[in-house]
Design a protein around this motif. Structure first.
Motif, PDB file in Angstrom:
ATOM      1  N   LEU A 110      -4.409   1.650   8.400  1.00 24.91           N
ATOM      2  CA  LEU A 110      -3.398   2.404   7.908  1.00 24.91           C
ATOM      3  C   LEU A 110      -4.180   2.820   6.522  1.00 24.91           C
ATOM      4  N   ILE A 111      -4.449   4.242   6.110  1.00 22.60           N
ATOM      5  CA  ILE A 111      -4.790   4.558   5.092  1.00 22.60           C
ATOM      6  C   ILE A 111      -3.856   5.350   4.262  1.00 22.60           C
ATOM      7  N   ARG A 112      -3.462   4.887   2.833  1.00 24.89           N
ATOM      8  CA  ARG A 112      -2.415   5.584   2.221  1.00 24.89           C
ATOM      9  C   ARG A 112      -2.441   5.455   0.824  1.00 24.89           C
ATOM     10  N   GLN A 113      -1.802   6.323   0.293  1.00 25.75           N
ATOM     11  CA  GLN A 113      -1.661   6.400  -1.382  1.00 25.75           C
ATOM     12  C   GLN A 113      -0.742   5.303  -1.955  1.00 25.75           C
ATOM     13  N   GLY A 141       0.006   6.843  -6.981  1.00 29.66           N
ATOM     14  CA  GLY A 141      -1.007   6.869  -6.131  1.00 29.66           C
ATOM     15  C   GLY A 141      -2.254   6.653  -7.085  1.00 29.66           C
ATOM     16  N   GLY A 142      -2.248   5.882  -7.990  1.00 27.09           N
ATOM     17  CA  GLY A 142      -3.623   5.475  -8.982  1.00 27.09           C
ATOM     18  C   GLY A 142      -3.552   6.020 -10.313  1.00 27.09           C
ATOM     19  N   CYS A 143      -2.452   6.832 -10.422  1.00 29.74           N
ATOM     20  CA  CYS A 143      -2.395   7.730 -11.763  1.00 29.74           C
ATOM     21  C   CYS A 143      -4.034   8.325 -12.063  1.00 29.74           C
ATOM     22  N   PHE A 144      -4.353   7.920 -12.912  1.00 30.93           N
ATOM     23  CA  PHE A 144      -5.687   8.813 -13.534  1.00 30.93           C
ATOM     24  C   PHE A 144      -6.918   8.288 -12.758  1.00 30.93           C
ATOM     25  N   THR A 145      -6.702   7.425 -11.914  1.00 30.36           N
ATOM     26  CA  THR A 145      -7.731   7.026 -10.932  1.00 30.36           C
ATOM     27  C   THR A 145      -7.395   7.079  -9.557  1.00 30.36           C
ATOM     28  N   PRO A 146      -7.277   8.330  -8.933  1.00 34.03           N
ATOM     29  CA  PRO A 146      -6.907   8.601  -7.483  1.00 34.03           C
ATOM     30  C   PRO A 146      -7.379   7.582  -6.669  1.00 34.03           C
ATOM     31  N   THR A 147      -6.483   7.040  -5.722  1.00 33.40           N
ATOM     32  CA  THR A 147      -6.683   5.814  -4.986  1.00 33.40           C
ATOM     33  C   THR A 147      -6.159   5.978  -3.679  1.00 33.40           C
ATOM     34  N   LEU A 148      -6.861   5.613  -2.706  1.00 32.77           N
ATOM     35  CA  LEU A 148      -6.314   5.344  -1.227  1.00 32.77           C
ATOM     36  C   LEU A 148      -6.455   3.658  -0.757  1.00 32.77           C
ATOM     37  N   GLU A 149      -5.392   3.152  -0.161  1.00 36.20           N
ATOM     38  CA  GLU A 149      -5.727   1.840   0.259  1.00 36.20           C
ATOM     39  C   GLU A 149      -5.930   1.732   1.726  1.00 36.20           C
ATOM     40  N   VAL A 150      -6.695   1.056   2.074  1.00 32.67           N
ATOM     41  CA  VAL A 150      -6.879   0.769   3.720  1.00 32.67           C
ATOM     42  C   VAL A 150      -6.475  -0.478   4.148  1.00 32.67           C
ATOM     43  N   LEU A 151      -5.519  -0.465   4.973  1.00 33.50           N
ATOM     44  CA  LEU A 151      -5.104  -1.740   5.496  1.00 33.50           C
ATOM     45  C   LEU A 151      -5.247  -1.624   6.890  1.00 33.50           C
ATOM     46  N   ASN A 152      -5.669  -3.257   7.215  1.00 30.63           N
ATOM     47  CA  ASN A 152      -6.255  -3.479   8.614  1.00 30.63           C
ATOM     48  C   ASN A 152      -4.854  -3.465   9.595  1.00 30.63           C
ATOM     49  N   ALA A 153      -4.985  -3.730  11.047  1.00 27.73           N
ATOM     50  CA  ALA A 153      -4.099  -3.746  11.975  1.00 27.73           C
ATOM     51  C   ALA A 153      -2.926  -4.622  11.713  1.00 27.73           C
ATOM     52  N   SER A 154      -3.168  -5.685  10.734  1.00 28.27           N
ATOM     53  CA  SER A 154      -1.952  -6.513  10.679  1.00 28.27           C
ATOM     54  C   SER A 154      -1.370  -6.280   9.453  1.00 28.27           C
ATOM     55  N   GLY A 155      -1.660  -5.192   8.573  1.00 25.34           N
ATOM     56  CA  GLY A 155      -1.217  -4.538   7.401  1.00 25.34           C
ATOM     57  C   GLY A 155      -1.721  -5.156   6.146  1.00 25.34           C
TER      58      GLY A 155
END
Length: 230
Positions: free
Chosen positions: A147-150, A155-169
């Protein structure tokens, strides 16, 4: 750099990338309307400089979304994206983007167009194994690879960020971008995003600005959804 984790590069995709290829070129193609009417986008993914050498794409991705959703709700519309092997056409992974829909329920993420106050306002993309059919927001989670999510809030504010979660979360990696990107800046300059696990960089993703302001590439970038990433 460290090898990419399976949450970022699933095994089915990794197996198609030949040894010696250390980068991918992604071409976003809008259908033949030329921007006059919202169409399902297509993606061609080449290994290294394969596009410049006239090679066939390693992967071909195809959007599946409702006509009304694209016209009325884009760029926040509900969609599925099937990523297929370029040689056999086999669907390797399916990307599920929960978004806004036309209709009484407004879709699984009706608040995507506002600022990121909580998870209901944050973008997310679920990566599923194989060819998954159905409607985004109603897909069986049993096939989920990552799962890829903000992150929320902001959402990271001044550093736009995406989190990558594995199958177990569990959090597996993060993608961080420049403070300013998108809009007309995409015509003028490249934007680079960095994939990291902890503090260790794994890869970079660069949105490429047109190289010549007076050619078809610039016109396509302005008038359609066409893009290039490396």
């Amino acid at each position: 750099m460290q090898p990419l984790p399976a949450s970022v590069l699933p095994a089915g995709v990794r197996a198609r990338i030949l040894p010696g290829i250390n980068g991918l070129d992604i071409h976003v193609l809008e259908a033949a309307s030329g921007g006059c009417c919202e169409q399902e986008n297509g993606y061609r993914i080449y290994g290294g400089q394969g596009w410049e050498r006239g090679e066939a794409p390693l992967f071909v991705a195809e959007e599946r979304s409702g006509d009304c959703d694209r016209v009325c709700c884009k760029p926040h519309n509900n969609l599925l994206l099937h990523v297929n092997a370029g040689d056999t056409g086999e669907t390797l992974i399916t990307l599920e983007r929960k978004g806004i829909k036309c209709g009484s329920d407004c879709g699984p993420k009706p608040l995507l167009c506002c600022c990121i106050c909580d998870e209901g306002c944050a973008e997310e993309l679920t990566v599923h194994e194989g060819n998954v059919q159905g409607e985004a927001g109603n897909i069986n989670p049993a096939t989920r690879l990552s799962l890829i999510r903000q992150p929320s809030p902001l959402g990271g504010c001044f550093t736009p960020t995406l989190e990558v979660l594995n199958a177990s979360g569990a959090l597996d990696a993060k993608v961080t971008g420049p403070c300013c990107f998108g809009g007309w800046s995409e015509i003028c300059c490249d934007s680079t995003f960095v994939l990291k696990r902890g503090d260790a960089p794994l890869a970079t993703i660069t949105h490429l600005a047109p190289r010549n302001f007076c050619d078809d590439e610039t016109c396509a970038a302005i008038c359609t959804d066409s893009d290039k990433f490396q």
